[in-house]
Design a protein around this motif. Structure first.
Motif, PDB file in Angstrom:
ATOM      1  N   GLU A  82      -9.720 -16.016  42.168  1.00 45.08           N
ATOM      2  CA  GLU A  82      -8.774 -16.468  41.132  1.00 45.08           C
ATOM      3  C   GLU A  82      -7.587 -17.178  41.780  1.00 45.08           C
ATOM      4  N   ALA A  83      -7.051 -16.581  42.855  1.00 48.15           N
ATOM      5  CA  ALA A  83      -5.876 -17.176  43.516  1.00 48.15           C
ATOM      6  C   ALA A  83      -6.211 -18.576  44.040  1.00 48.15           C
ATOM      7  N   LEU A  84      -7.407 -18.729  44.608  1.00 50.84           N
ATOM      8  CA  LEU A  84      -7.788 -20.042  45.139  1.00 50.84           C
ATOM      9  C   LEU A  84      -7.963 -21.062  44.015  1.00 50.84           C
ATOM     10  N   ALA A  85      -8.490 -20.606  42.872  1.00 54.27           N
ATOM     11  CA  ALA A  85      -8.634 -21.520  41.726  1.00 54.27           C
ATOM     12  C   ALA A  85      -7.253 -21.972  41.245  1.00 54.27           C
ATOM     13  N   ASP A  86      -6.300 -21.045  41.198  1.00 55.00           N
ATOM     14  CA  ASP A  86      -4.933 -21.391  40.778  1.00 55.00           C
ATOM     15  C   ASP A  86      -4.300 -22.378  41.760  1.00 55.00           C
ATOM     16  N   SER A  87      -4.447 -22.086  43.052  1.00 54.80           N
ATOM     17  CA  SER A  87      -3.853 -22.969  44.075  1.00 54.80           C
ATOM     18  C   SER A  87      -4.473 -24.359  44.015  1.00 54.80           C
ATOM     19  N   LEU A  88      -5.784 -24.386  43.821  1.00 54.53           N
ATOM     20  CA  LEU A  88      -6.492 -25.673  43.770  1.00 54.53           C
ATOM     21  C   LEU A  88      -5.955 -26.538  42.627  1.00 54.53           C
ATOM     22  N   ALA A  89      -5.863 -25.942  41.437  1.00 53.04           N
ATOM     23  CA  ALA A  89      -5.415 -26.712  40.263  1.00 53.04           C
ATOM     24  C   ALA A  89      -3.973 -27.190  40.468  1.00 53.04           C
ATOM     25  N   ALA A  90      -3.103 -26.285  40.926  1.00 49.63           N
ATOM     26  CA  ALA A  90      -1.686 -26.645  41.067  1.00 49.63           C
ATOM     27  C   ALA A  90      -1.493 -27.706  42.148  1.00 49.63           C
ATOM     28  N   ALA A  91      -2.164 -27.535  43.291  1.00 42.68           N
ATOM     29  CA  ALA A  91      -1.949 -28.473  44.399  1.00 42.68           C
ATOM     30  C   ALA A  91      -2.565 -29.840  44.104  1.00 42.68           C
ATOM     31  N   GLN A  92      -3.716 -29.848  43.440  1.00 42.82           N
ATOM     32  CA  GLN A  92      -4.315 -31.151  43.107  1.00 42.82           C
ATOM     33  C   GLN A  92      -3.386 -31.931  42.177  1.00 42.82           C
ATOM     34  N   ALA A  93      -2.794 -31.217  41.211  1.00 39.06           N
ATOM     35  CA  ALA A  93      -1.872 -31.885  40.277  1.00 39.06           C
ATOM     36  C   ALA A  93      -0.638 -32.390  41.027  1.00 39.06           C
ATOM     37  N   GLU A  94      -0.111 -31.580  41.916  1.00 40.62           N
ATOM     38  CA  GLU A  94       1.103 -31.979  42.635  1.00 40.62           C
ATOM     39  C   GLU A  94       0.812 -33.146  43.595  1.00 40.62           C
ATOM     40  N   LEU A  95      -0.317 -33.052  44.299  1.00 40.57           N
ATOM     41  CA  LEU A  95      -0.645 -34.114  45.262  1.00 40.57           C
ATOM     42  C   LEU A  95      -0.914 -35.448  44.564  1.00 40.57           C
ATOM     43  N   ALA A  96      -1.418 -35.385  43.332  1.00 36.52           N
ATOM     44  CA  ALA A  96      -1.694 -36.623  42.597  1.00 36.52           C
ATOM     45  C   ALA A  96      -0.407 -37.428  42.367  1.00 36.52           C
ATOM     46  N   GLY A  97       0.718 -36.730  42.354  1.00 36.87           N
ATOM     47  CA  GLY A  97       1.998 -37.418  42.112  1.00 36.87           C
ATOM     48  C   GLY A  97       2.723 -37.801  43.401  1.00 36.87           C
ATOM     49  N   LEU A  98       2.122 -37.559  44.561  1.00 37.99           N
ATOM     50  CA  LEU A  98       2.806 -37.862  45.830  1.00 37.99           C
ATOM     51  C   LEU A  98       2.145 -39.049  46.529  1.00 37.99           C
ATOM     52  N   ASP A  99       2.951 -39.934  47.087  1.00 36.54           N
ATOM     53  CA  ASP A  99       2.414 -41.007  47.923  1.00 36.54           C
ATOM     54  C   ASP A  99       2.595 -40.583  49.378  1.00 36.54           C
ATOM     55  N   LEU A 100       1.517 -40.101  49.990  1.00 35.18           N
ATOM     56  CA  LEU A 100       1.599 -39.568  51.353  1.00 35.18           C
ATOM     57  C   LEU A 100       1.401 -40.649  52.421  1.00 35.18           C
ATOM     58  N   ALA A 101       1.440 -41.927  52.010  1.00 30.84           N
ATOM     59  CA  ALA A 101       1.214 -43.025  52.964  1.00 30.84           C
ATOM     60  C   ALA A 101       2.117 -42.941  54.200  1.00 30.84           C
ATOM     61  N   PRO A 102       3.390 -42.521  54.073  1.00 27.01           N
ATOM     62  CA  PRO A 102       4.235 -42.434  55.288  1.00 27.01           C
ATOM     63  C   PRO A 102       3.692 -41.457  56.335  1.00 27.01           C
ATOM     64  N   LEU A 103       2.768 -40.587  55.936  1.00 29.15           N
ATOM     65  CA  LEU A 103       2.211 -39.624  56.899  1.00 29.15           C
ATOM     66  C   LEU A 103       0.912 -40.143  57.530  1.00 29.15           C
ATOM     67  N   GLY A 104       0.556 -41.390  57.184  1.00 28.95           N
ATOM     68  CA  GLY A 104      -0.763 -41.917  57.562  1.00 28.95           C
ATOM     69  C   GLY A 104      -0.899 -42.385  58.990  1.00 28.95           C
ATOM     70  N   THR A 105       0.208 -42.619  59.690  1.00 27.06           N
ATOM     71  CA  THR A 105       0.103 -43.065  61.086  1.00 27.06           C
ATOM     72  C   THR A 105       1.035 -42.242  61.971  1.00 27.06           C
TER      73      THR A 105
END
Ligand SMILES: O=P(O)(O)OC[C@H]1O[C@](O)(CO)[C@@H](O)[C@@H]1O
Length: 331
Positions: free
Chosen positions: A12-35
């Motif tokens: 259950e905890a992993l399902a909760d973390s998965l849903a929350a983190a996927q939603a949060e990551l969808a709103g982040l542009d992580l391109a500055p971490l790409g190189t």
């Protein structure tokens, strides 16, 4: 919440973390971490997780290494990018490591968006794993899951079946639980337990040794497989135990240890080896993604630590040595 119930709640905890983190990551542009060169850091169980995460970044072709936050506190200009892992976001060492590298771009992964670590980082993703106990179970697996999603966000999708993880966790915990009565017998009264693995599994071995130390107060240490062959194994005999994680030299090592009478728990995806004598095998599915594999591997160790904790009359034990300088207290 008790350690055992927290371990059981992981699907259950992993399902909760998965849903929350996927939603949060969808709103982040992580391109500055790409190189740039990446340091992955943490302390305690989060340091073990950092080793697993750095190994997956390396597998994906990224220049990356794991470094303990205590070492990073010196403030040397070690990396361009920092992935900082901390369940509560309040460990002094990890916050200090990040603050000492103000030019580095950073991503913090914690369970508290208002924690000092979250505030010190360029980006933050929350674990949303609910409560955790001592030693850490949902905190550790959620840290790996969210780091795995973040690595996919930075490097591109790895094809790992993150959505299937909660069901896999339930199945693995149930399968491992069946082996626990046997392990409780074979691992009774050990004077020391070594945990051994290669590559990403060095982190898993380190995490497993922490679980055993914290839950059962048995001296336990984590070692890299090849290093283990060069001396550390010398102190093992029929009064100790070894937990092995891996599919290659670890199989032969299991045989080597059997010859000297050491009870072994082997966590492996190899189907051509099973229980025999003092050897107990817990099978896990193959996983190319090393972070996913790190999660699949740790469940067996979590349950073994619970068994050893019960046997030592330490069920739901808390840390007995309190430190006053390791956490930044909430205001
Ligand atoms: O992941 P965090 O919150 O930085 O904590 C690191 C370690 O510190 C502890 O909280 C002990 O101080 C451990 O339980 C944990 O593994």
């Amino acid at each position: 919440m008790s350690y055992r119930s927290t371990v059981s709640r992981q699907p259950e905890a992993l399902a909760d973390s998965l849903a929350a983190a996927q939603a949060e990551l969808a709103g982040l542009d992580l391109a500055p971490l790409g190189t740039g060169l990446v340091a992955v850091t943490g302390v305690g169980a989060s340091s073990a997780a950092a080793v697993v995460v750095a190994a997956e970044l390396q597998r994906r072709g990224r220049r990356a290494f794991a470094v303990r936050s205590g070492e990073m506190m010196a403030g040397h200009d070690l990396a361009d990018i920092v992935l900082a892992l901390s369940h509560r976001g309040r460990s002094v060492e990890t916050v200090e490591a990040l603050r000492k590298l103000p030019r580095a771009k950073s991503l913090a992964i914690t369970n508290d968006s208002e924690s000092p670590l979250a505030e010190a980082a360029s980006f933050h993703v929350r674990l949303a794993n609910g409560g955790d106990a001592t030693p850490s179970s949902t905190g550790y697996t959620a840290t790996l899951l969210v780091a795995g999603l973040a690595v996919d966000g930075i490097q591109g999708a790895s094809g790992a079946d993150w959505a299937g993880l909660p069901a896999q966790a339930a199945a693995l915990l149930a399968g491992a639980a069946e082996k626990m009565p046997r392990l409780a017998q074979l691992f009774a009264d050990r004077r020391a337990i070594d945990c051994v693995g290669a590559g990403a599994s060095i982190g898993t071995a380190d995490g497993a040794s922490l679980l055993i130390r914290e839950a059962a107060r048995i001296p336990a240490s984590g070692y890299e497989t090849r290093h283990y062959l060069h001396g550390p194994m010398e102190s093992m005999d029929e009064t100790t135990g070894v937990v092995l994680f891996g599919d290659t030299r670890e199989i032969e090592l299991a045989h080597n240890l059997e010859e000297i009478g050491v009870p072994v728990l082997l966590v492996t995806s190899r189907q051509d080896i099973g229980d025999a004598g003092k050897r107990t095998v817990i099978h896990v599915p193959e996983a190319e993604n090393l972070i996913l594999r790190g999660i699949l591997d740790i469940f067996a160790a979590q349950l073994l630590a619970a068994e050893l904790s019960d046997a030592a009359d330490l069920t739901d034990v808390q840390f007995r040595y309190k430190q006053t300088d390791t956490k930044i207290l909430a205001a």
